[in-house]
Design an enzyme around this catalytic site. Structure first.
Site, PDB file in Angstrom:
ATOM      1  N   GLY A   1       6.894  37.839  -2.167  1.00 30.66           N
ATOM      2  CA  GLY A   1       6.618  38.531  -3.410  1.00 30.66           C
ATOM      3  C   GLY A   1       7.536  38.181  -4.563  1.00 30.66           C
ATOM      4  CG  ASP A   2      11.488  38.304  -6.853  1.00 25.76           C
ATOM      5  OD1 ASP A   2      11.048  37.561  -7.747  1.00 25.76           O
ATOM      6  OD2 ASP A   2      12.588  38.886  -6.944  1.00 25.76           O
ATOM      7  CG  PHE A   3      10.157  32.344  -1.788  1.00 21.37           C
ATOM      8  CD1 PHE A   3      10.910  32.737  -0.696  1.00 21.37           C
ATOM      9  CD2 PHE A   3      10.073  30.993  -2.086  1.00 21.37           C
ATOM     10  CE1 PHE A   3      11.562  31.800   0.087  1.00 21.37           C
ATOM     11  CE2 PHE A   3      10.722  30.053  -1.305  1.00 21.37           C
ATOM     12  CZ  PHE A   3      11.474  30.464  -0.219  1.00 21.37           C
ATOM     13  NE  ARG A   4      14.869  34.869  -8.621  1.00 18.24           N
ATOM     14  CZ  ARG A   4      14.604  36.155  -8.541  1.00 18.24           C
ATOM     15  NH1 ARG A   4      13.377  36.549  -8.224  1.00 18.24           N
ATOM     16  NH2 ARG A   4      15.533  37.061  -8.778  1.00 18.24           N
TER      17      ARG A   4
END
Length: 299
Positions: free
Chosen positions: A195-198
């Site tokens: 969902g907030d992958f970086r």
């Protein structure tokens, strides 16, 4: 324990959740930072700084002297969903949840907070990121309470509507809203996503070289989960004369390496980048907004 909230946490909470909510929780944080470790039977070594943008992370040791990390989060960031996702992954590709803890906190295996994929050269970082994120894409647990991509982006789309007539972002906002509708019309995958992958959300570990942290779990298609990764180091891309072709190559490379449709990845990257850009405009972060909207224009 002498305590001062990391500046990045203070700033991010005010920007993302508003001054009133942030100030209330930050006012209680010194007490939480003292009481929660004691109730969990943990000894605090130090605060991780600059740390995260939505929680306080403490390096701790348990009663047996084993190292761990304690994450204390505001209830409005939904740490219960993070806990559920980490429990479901059970250490596969992600940091391992070690124990229950009070007050919206999580006891996690200790990683190396100073070592993320951002410390690697870009090509190597993207390769390791792809290898990590693919492990997280699993079927969600039965009866899960996770948000869906349609639900999350629906709220975001509502907030973006005001920018349709904006001189700076209007055309991009309209394109992003339209592409979201097209993507949702025929989306079929229902996988658990980070969902907030970086790159900054993947830290060095001991039991395996790289592990994901800080999920904002959501259920949907893989292309959505890759979209934030595509614009990694956006300020460097904008400063480069080769920015536009580099951005398109990144879309293609990530899509091909993970067997994701290129156009769906391009579409979700457009939507998520414009959403972030308009949110930055709303928050008065003009430079960030300009970088993001210029990047979106290349897609």
């Amino acid at each position: 324990m002498g305590f001062e909230a990391p500046r990045r946490l203070v700033t991010a909470l005010h920007e993302r959740y508003g001054g009133a909510a942030a100030a209330d929780w930050l006012g209680r944080l010194p007490g939480l930072a003292e009481r929660v470790p004691e109730e969990a039977g943990l000894t605090v070594e130090r605060v991780v700084a600059p740390g995260g943008r939505d929680s306080l992370v403490l390096l701790v040791r348990d009663a047996g002297g084993e190292p761990a990390a304690l994450k204390i989060a505001p209830p409005f960031t939904r740490p219960d969903r993070e806990r559920a996702a980490l429990a479901h992954w059970n250490g596969w590709g992600a940091v391992r949840l070690l124990a229950e803890a009070p007050e919206d906190s999580l006891v996690l295996e200790r990683l190396h907070p100073e070592v993320s994929l951002r410390s690697l050269p870009e090509a190597k970082a993207l390769l390791e990121a792809a290898g990590t994120v693919r492990k997280l894409w699993v079927d969600p647990p039965a009866g899960h309470g996770f948000e869906t991509v349609a639900e999350r982006t629906g709220r975001q789309a509502s907030a973006m509507e005001r920018y349709r007539a904006d001189a700076t972002a209007g055309e991009l906002a309209a394109s992003a809203l339209a592409v979201r509708e097209e993507l949702l019309a025929d989306g079929a995958e229902e996988l658990l996503l980070h969902g907030d992958f970086r790159q900054g959300k993947v830290l060095g570990g001991d039991r395996t070289p790289w592990l994901a942290v800080g999920p904002d779990p959501v259920v949907g298609e893989r292309a959505y989960d890759l979209a934030r990764l595509v614009r990694e180091r956006v300020e460097d891309l904008v400063a480069s004369s080769a920015g536009p072709p580099a951005a398109r190559r990144r879309v293609n490379k990530l899509a091909d390496s993970l067997d994701v449709d290129r156009e769906r990845l391009r579409g979700w990257t457009l939507f998520r980048t414009v959403e972030s850009g308009t949110r930055a405009l709303t928050g008065g972060r003009r430079q960030e907004a300009e970088w993001l909207l210029e990047f979106a224009s290349w897609l």
